[in-house]
Design a protein around this motif. Sequence first.
Motif, PDB file in Angstrom:
ATOM      1  N   LEU A 172      52.281  45.188  59.860  1.00 36.72           N
ATOM      2  CA  LEU A 172      50.402  45.234  59.263  1.00 36.72           C
ATOM      3  C   LEU A 172      50.076  43.517  59.691  1.00 36.72           C
ATOM      4  O   LEU A 172      48.459  43.718  60.511  1.00 36.72           O
ATOM      5  CB  LEU A 172      49.779  45.272  57.979  1.00 36.72           C
ATOM      6  N   PHE A 173      50.850  42.491  59.204  1.00 32.91           N
ATOM      7  CA  PHE A 173      50.412  41.429  60.208  1.00 32.91           C
ATOM      8  C   PHE A 173      50.616  41.708  61.869  1.00 32.91           C
ATOM      9  O   PHE A 173      49.939  41.087  62.381  1.00 32.91           O
ATOM     10  CB  PHE A 173      51.720  40.192  60.064  1.00 32.91           C
ATOM     11  N   ARG A 174      51.033  42.130  62.360  1.00 29.63           N
ATOM     12  CA  ARG A 174      51.465  42.671  63.880  1.00 29.63           C
ATOM     13  C   ARG A 174      50.218  43.223  64.337  1.00 29.63           C
ATOM     14  O   ARG A 174      49.474  42.796  65.047  1.00 29.63           O
ATOM     15  CB  ARG A 174      52.609  43.284  64.307  1.00 29.63           C
ATOM     16  N   GLY A 175      49.671  43.941  63.618  1.00 26.66           N
ATOM     17  CA  GLY A 175      47.933  44.817  63.796  1.00 26.66           C
ATOM     18  C   GLY A 175      47.455  44.110  63.980  1.00 26.66           C
ATOM     19  O   GLY A 175      46.233  44.193  64.608  1.00 26.66           O
ATOM     20  N   LEU A 176      47.874  42.950  62.886  1.00 20.78           N
ATOM     21  CA  LEU A 176      46.790  42.155  62.426  1.00 20.78           C
ATOM     22  C   LEU A 176      45.343  41.239  63.735  1.00 20.78           C
ATOM     23  O   LEU A 176      44.266  40.369  63.723  1.00 20.78           O
ATOM     24  CB  LEU A 176      46.194  40.905  61.097  1.00 20.78           C
ATOM     25  N   VAL A 177      46.580  41.053  64.868  1.00 15.01           N
ATOM     26  CA  VAL A 177      46.295  40.901  66.093  1.00 15.01           C
ATOM     27  C   VAL A 177      45.271  40.849  66.544  1.00 15.01           C
ATOM     28  O   VAL A 177      44.311  40.019  67.129  1.00 15.01           O
ATOM     29  CB  VAL A 177      47.134  40.550  66.717  1.00 15.01           C
ATOM     30  N   TYR A 178      45.020  42.048  66.326  1.00 19.06           N
ATOM     31  CA  TYR A 178      43.921  43.234  67.119  1.00 19.06           C
ATOM     32  C   TYR A 178      42.604  42.968  66.282  1.00 19.06           C
ATOM     33  O   TYR A 178      41.629  43.833  66.523  1.00 19.06           O
ATOM     34  CB  TYR A 178      44.303  44.680  66.871  1.00 19.06           C
ATOM     35  N   ALA A 179      42.736  42.929  64.448  1.00 16.65           N
ATOM     36  CA  ALA A 179      41.622  42.819  63.899  1.00 16.65           C
ATOM     37  C   ALA A 179      40.630  42.082  63.905  1.00 16.65           C
ATOM     38  O   ALA A 179      40.549  40.945  63.751  1.00 16.65           O
ATOM     39  CB  ALA A 179      42.342  42.802  62.301  1.00 16.65           C
ATOM     40  N   GLU A 180      39.536  42.786  64.114  1.00 14.63           N
ATOM     41  CA  GLU A 180      37.888  41.763  64.325  1.00 14.63           C
ATOM     42  C   GLU A 180      37.873  41.843  63.118  1.00 14.63           C
ATOM     43  O   GLU A 180      36.427  40.977  62.935  1.00 14.63           O
ATOM     44  CB  GLU A 180      37.372  43.074  65.125  1.00 14.63           C
ATOM     45  N   ASP A 181      37.566  42.904  61.963  1.00 16.63           N
ATOM     46  CA  ASP A 181      37.126  42.462  60.688  1.00 16.63           C
ATOM     47  C   ASP A 181      37.256  41.563  59.083  1.00 16.63           C
ATOM     48  O   ASP A 181      37.384  41.580  58.480  1.00 16.63           O
ATOM     49  CB  ASP A 181      36.451  43.958  60.506  1.00 16.63           C
ATOM     50  N   ILE A 182      38.696  41.736  59.688  1.00 17.08           N
ATOM     51  CA  ILE A 182      39.392  40.868  59.062  1.00 17.08           C
ATOM     52  C   ILE A 182      39.767  39.166  59.043  1.00 17.08           C
ATOM     53  O   ILE A 182      40.328  39.132  60.077  1.00 17.08           O
ATOM     54  CB  ILE A 182      40.577  41.223  58.279  1.00 17.08           C
ATOM     55  N   HIS A 183      39.211  37.596  58.587  1.00 16.76           N
ATOM     56  CA  HIS A 183      39.455  36.688  59.301  1.00 16.76           C
ATOM     57  C   HIS A 183      39.455  35.898  58.233  1.00 16.76           C
ATOM     58  O   HIS A 183      40.286  34.415  58.829  1.00 16.76           O
ATOM     59  CB  HIS A 183      37.681  35.913  58.726  1.00 16.76           C
ATOM     60  N   ALA A 184      40.753  35.970  57.021  1.00 12.97           N
ATOM     61  CA  ALA A 184      41.556  35.243  56.589  1.00 12.97           C
ATOM     62  C   ALA A 184      42.452  36.202  55.855  1.00 12.97           C
ATOM     63  O   ALA A 184      41.956  37.353  54.781  1.00 12.97           O
ATOM     64  CB  ALA A 184      40.842  34.491  55.566  1.00 12.97           C
ATOM     65  N   VAL A 185      43.802  36.459  54.864  1.00 14.02           N
ATOM     66  CA  VAL A 185      44.742  36.605  54.483  1.00 14.02           C
ATOM     67  C   VAL A 185      44.820  36.154  53.163  1.00 14.02           C
ATOM     68  O   VAL A 185      45.802  35.356  53.378  1.00 14.02           O
ATOM     69  CB  VAL A 185      45.531  37.389  54.936  1.00 14.02           C
ATOM     70  N   VAL A 186      44.611  36.491  51.522  1.00 15.87           N
ATOM     71  CA  VAL A 186      45.655  35.973  50.775  1.00 15.87           C
ATOM     72  C   VAL A 186      46.928  37.455  50.322  1.00 15.87           C
ATOM     73  O   VAL A 186      46.598  38.483  49.704  1.00 15.87           O
ATOM     74  CB  VAL A 186      44.680  36.154  49.540  1.00 15.87           C
ATOM     75  N   ILE A 187      47.588  36.509  49.481  1.00 18.56           N
ATOM     76  CA  ILE A 187      49.203  37.490  49.542  1.00 18.56           C
ATOM     77  C   ILE A 187      48.908  37.261  47.650  1.00 18.56           C
ATOM     78  O   ILE A 187      49.100  35.704  47.359  1.00 18.56           O
ATOM     79  CB  ILE A 187      49.558  36.990  49.953  1.00 18.56           C
ATOM     80  N   ARG A 188      49.201  37.636  46.392  1.00 18.75           N
ATOM     81  CA  ARG A 188      49.600  37.386  45.730  1.00 18.75           C
ATOM     82  C   ARG A 188      50.145  38.651  44.576  1.00 18.75           C
ATOM     83  O   ARG A 188      50.933  39.933  45.887  1.00 18.75           O
ATOM     84  CB  ARG A 188      48.406  37.442  44.621  1.00 18.75           C
ATOM     85  N   GLY A 189      50.534  38.398  43.511  1.00 17.60           N
ATOM     86  CA  GLY A 189      52.025  39.552  42.907  1.00 17.60           C
ATOM     87  C   GLY A 189      51.002  39.651  41.754  1.00 17.60           C
ATOM     88  O   GLY A 189      50.305  39.144  41.312  1.00 17.60           O
ATOM     89  N   ALA A 190      51.060  41.665  41.651  1.00 19.73           N
ATOM     90  CA  ALA A 190      50.963  41.562  40.761  1.00 19.73           C
ATOM     91  C   ALA A 190      51.564  41.639  38.861  1.00 19.73           C
ATOM     92  O   ALA A 190      52.910  40.925  39.010  1.00 19.73           O
ATOM     93  CB  ALA A 190      50.798  43.091  40.668  1.00 19.73           C
ATOM     94  N   GLY A 191      50.857  41.419  38.001  1.00 21.50           N
ATOM     95  CA  GLY A 191      51.495  41.156  36.636  1.00 21.50           C
ATOM     96  C   GLY A 191      51.870  39.685  36.208  1.00 21.50           C
ATOM     97  O   GLY A 191      52.994  39.762  35.397  1.00 21.50           O
ATOM     98  N   GLY A 192      51.523  38.848  37.089  1.00 20.18           N
ATOM     99  CA  GLY A 192      51.986  36.739  36.547  1.00 20.18           C
ATOM    100  C   GLY A 192      52.529  36.618  37.517  1.00 20.18           C
ATOM    101  O   GLY A 192      53.419  35.762  36.601  1.00 20.18           O
ATOM    102  N   ASN A 193      53.574  37.469  38.553  1.00 17.22           N
ATOM    103  CA  ASN A 193      54.766  37.401  39.230  1.00 17.22           C
ATOM    104  C   ASN A 193      54.316  36.969  40.483  1.00 17.22           C
ATOM    105  O   ASN A 193      53.677  38.046  40.999  1.00 17.22           O
ATOM    106  CB  ASN A 193      56.295  37.287  38.776  1.00 17.22           C
ATOM    107  N   PHE A 194      54.302  36.198  42.233  1.00 15.75           N
ATOM    108  CA  PHE A 194      54.698  36.417  42.974  1.00 15.75           C
ATOM    109  C   PHE A 194      55.075  37.593  43.319  1.00 15.75           C
ATOM    110  O   PHE A 194      55.138  38.441  43.984  1.00 15.75           O
ATOM    111  CB  PHE A 194      54.973  34.901  43.478  1.00 15.75           C
ATOM    112  N   CYS A 195      56.688  36.768  43.434  1.00 16.43           N
ATOM    113  CA  CYS A 195      57.592  37.797  44.121  1.00 16.43           C
ATOM    114  C   CYS A 195      59.128  37.702  43.870  1.00 16.43           C
ATOM    115  O   CYS A 195      59.411  36.749  44.275  1.00 16.43           O
ATOM    116  CB  CYS A 195      57.685  38.137  45.717  1.00 16.43           C
ATOM    117  N   SER A 196      59.984  37.807  43.619  1.00 12.29           N
ATOM    118  CA  SER A 196      61.208  38.012  42.865  1.00 12.29           C
ATOM    119  C   SER A 196      62.320  38.576  44.297  1.00 12.29           C
ATOM    120  O   SER A 196      63.421  38.009  44.262  1.00 12.29           O
ATOM    121  CB  SER A 196      61.877  39.016  42.030  1.00 12.29           C
ATOM    122  N   GLY A 197      61.571  38.765  45.643  1.00 13.24           N
ATOM    123  CA  GLY A 197      62.636  38.709  46.394  1.00 13.24           C
ATOM    124  C   GLY A 197      63.047  39.922  46.944  1.00 13.24           C
ATOM    125  O   GLY A 197      62.518  40.692  46.464  1.00 13.24           O
ATOM    126  N   GLY A 198      64.555  40.172  47.464  1.00 11.55           N
ATOM    127  CA  GLY A 198      64.466  41.690  48.423  1.00 11.55           C
ATOM    128  C   GLY A 198      65.174  42.274  46.671  1.00 11.55           C
ATOM    129  O   GLY A 198      65.999  41.606  45.913  1.00 11.55           O
TER     130      GLY A 198
END
Length: 270
Positions: free
Chosen positions: A47-73
């Motif tokens: 997805l991030f590789r493809g966003l190089v070519y995106a004309e309609d996306i100008h910022a990306v926010v990343i979050r996690g569901a349920g009160g935590n961000f990400c516990s890793g692998g």
Amino acid sequence: MQTTQFADYTATHFLWEATDGVATITLNRPERKNPLTFDSYAELRDLFRGLVYAEDIHAVVIRGAGGNFCSGGDVHEIIGPLTKMNMQQLLAFTRMTGDLVKAMRACRQPVISAVEGICAGAGAIIAMSSDLRYAAADAKVAFLFNRVGLAGCDMGACAILPRIIGQGRASELLYSGRSLKADEGERWGFFNSVSDDPYAAAMTMAQAITRGPTFANGITKTQLQQEWNMSVDQAIEAEAQAQALCMQTGDFVRAYNAFVDKKSPVFEGN
């Protein structure tokens, strides 16, 4: 020719929503604190590789569901299988995870992480690799690789983290694997701010970026990334070329005309 429209992208291994040029990626396995799998790593990278070519996306926010961000692998879906792989397979995996960081840094859109609760391992790397980071008071960031018998040099951590918080502080986190709490992370410069609603803070910044001169913002991100490997003289010349390019845009003219007319400029990203 790759598609240049990503607002209607359909995600498989996380949630994707895009409105008015701002996209939100939500890691959505709250029952496990949103761990990554082989498939979600690969989809995020692509997805991030493809966003190089995106004309309609100008910022990306990343979050996690349920009160935590990400516990890793995911322990069962990634860590367990890794213990049974040969060196060739392991190198393919570590290169793939590193490619996610490369793709995040290479896309022109500023990436903003909204961090709540647990942000560990690969989750800490995703936050680190973002351009901006906003935290909740309960956020805990842990580069815990040495606690599972691995080196702290994972996915660019030894290169990127010292540039954010300094060599000594980065060394402490990578050697100890301890958690960096939100207030300490803000003092150290890892977090831009701490608030009750980090997603709202991230969205406010993302919307402000999107209202700005988005072509020029993309150039700023490119220069921030590329100048790590330049001398000061090289950087000054690169910025001279980049700024001359931006001076040819319509947004530069719009800003001038708005100033003359005593109005606020309305940028169009070209």
